[in-house]
Scaffold this motif. Structure first.
Motif, PDB file in Angstrom:
ATOM      1  N   LEU A  56       0.827  -1.198   0.000  1.00 57.67           N
ATOM      2  CA  LEU A  56       0.000   0.000   0.000  1.00 57.67           C
ATOM      3  C   LEU A  56       0.870   1.260   0.000  1.00 57.67           C
ATOM      4  CD1 LEU A  56      -3.131   0.190   0.051  1.00 57.67           C
ATOM      5  CD2 LEU A  56      -2.941   0.810   2.462  1.00 57.67           C
ATOM      6  N   ALA A  60      -0.101   2.657  -3.574  1.00 52.94           N
ATOM      7  CA  ALA A  60      -1.459   3.177  -3.467  1.00 52.94           C
ATOM      8  C   ALA A  60      -1.506   4.697  -3.474  1.00 52.94           C
ATOM      9  CB  ALA A  60      -2.122   2.656  -2.200  1.00 52.94           C
ATOM     10  N   GLY A  63      -4.069   5.781   0.604  1.00 61.15           N
ATOM     11  CA  GLY A  63      -4.273   4.497   1.258  1.00 61.15           C
ATOM     12  C   GLY A  63      -4.468   4.641   2.761  1.00 61.15           C
ATOM     13  N   ASP A  83      -7.732   1.957  -0.834  1.00 62.27           N
ATOM     14  CA  ASP A  83      -7.036   3.028  -1.549  1.00 62.27           C
ATOM     15  C   ASP A  83      -7.871   3.494  -2.727  1.00 62.27           C
ATOM     16  OD1 ASP A  83      -6.108   1.936  -4.230  1.00 62.27           O
ATOM     17  OD2 ASP A  83      -5.184   0.442  -2.925  1.00 62.27           O
TER      18      ASP A  83
END
Length: 334
Positions: A56, A60, A63, A83
């Motif tokens: 993440l 992302a 996130g 996310d």
């Protein structure tokens, strides 16, 4: 008889830098130890959470992550990651060790699939990904509970004024969601008192529970509440105030009726309504921190997923940052 599980306030953490990875790994280890996991199972849980949070942080946008005791089963640990991009067009391919969307070593999702008791992913290219995992000490607990929900406070508030609880009796599951009036600690006090009263009377009819909560919240600022008892073929629903209840099936939804009022202060009529529950349908309840204008057809395939992914996706897609938000979902048996 089954358990009544009161959801504690969810603590969301932004996945913005690598310092989050270590913090979430420690949180996973602490929760696993508290749940009685073995040393090996605790380490597996920590590794899977580490991989998920690392991915993440690397890939992302916007996130956030959450780890907690599962709201439907305190013996389980639940992890949620949300996310807003870039999403995945081929999740099965992403499970392959060595696959990466950005040129880095892609080991995380393959490791997660092997170490978690179960996982669920919903991803749309350009709109983001929701990943949920659950962990248990016992092999027979690999299937997660049918109900799960999430809450999120307004802005930078530390507490959420919305609360929910789940009472699983095997043949029926009863959900309650309360939106405390306003936000902050006073709203949280009202909603938590509502679910505490519910926990003492979970087997009464929804209207009887509603009446007890109404009389019990007179010393608080009050709020809105809804109670849904979900059986094999029907839902019995009672609500007072602005909590939304839905039955979602085949990309369509049916609203359930809540009467106007403020629980604890305004409301003299308590009625419950019964609705048919198609096989495989989803029962959704949420506070007005989520807009009611969401449309299942704009989230293709979402309602084939589990309750945790459904709740998390609705929180992302329909939730407002200008109000406390809470959503709980339950999957009907097929």
């Amino acid at each position: 008889m089954g358990e009544v599980t009161l959801a504690r306030g969810d603590v969301w953490v932004r996945a913005e830098d690598t310092s989050v990875v270590g913090a979430m790994r420690k949180a996973a280890a602490d929760l696993a130890a508290a749940a009685g996991f073995s040393r090996v199972r605790t380490e597996e849980t920590s590794i899977a959470v580490t991989e998920a949070v690392s991915n993440l942080v690397k890939h992302a946008q916007e996130g956030v992550v959450l780890i907690r005791a599962h709201p439907g089963s305190p013996a389980m640990i639940e992890f949620v990651a949300i996310d807003r991009g870039p999403g995945m067009s081929s999740f099965p391919r992403a499970l392959s060790d060595g696959y990466s969307t950005s040129g880095t070593l892609g080991i995380g999702l393959g490791a997660i699939s092997r170490m978690a008791s179960g996982y669920d992913v919903y991803s749309l290219p350009g709109r983001g990904t929701v990943l949920t995992m659950h962990f248990s000490a016992a092999e027979e607990m690999r299937v997660p509970p049918r109900a799960s929900g999430l809450s999120r406070p307004i802005g930078e508030e530390e507490v959420c004024g919305d609360s929910f609880a789940v009472a699983d009796r095997g043949t029926t599951v009863t959900l309650v969601l309360c939106d405390g009036l306003g936000h902050g600690h006073a709203a949280a006090e009202a909603s938590r008192e509502a679910v505490r009263i519910f926990a003492g009377t979970p087997d009464l009819a929804p209207t009887e529970i509603l009446e007890r909560v109404h009389h019990g919240l007179g010393h608080t600022r009050g709020g809105a509440i809804a109670i849904a008892r979900v059986g094999a073929e029907s839902v019995t629903y009672a609500g007072l105030g602005n909590v939304a209840g839905w039955i979602v099936h085949d990309d369509s939804r049916q609203g359930m009726i809540s009467l106007p009022g403020i629980v604890g202060h305004q409301g003299r009529r308590f009625r419950q309504y019964e609705y048919p529950l198609p096989p495989g349908a989803t029962v959704v309840m949420h506070s007005d921190g989520l807009t009611s204008r969401w449309n299942p057809a704009t989230m293709p395939g979402l309602f084939a997923h589990g309750a945790a992914v459904i709740s998390a996706t609705l929180l992302r897609e329909a939730g407002s940052r200008r109000d406390d938000a809470c959503v709980v979902s339950l999957k009907a048996a097929r």
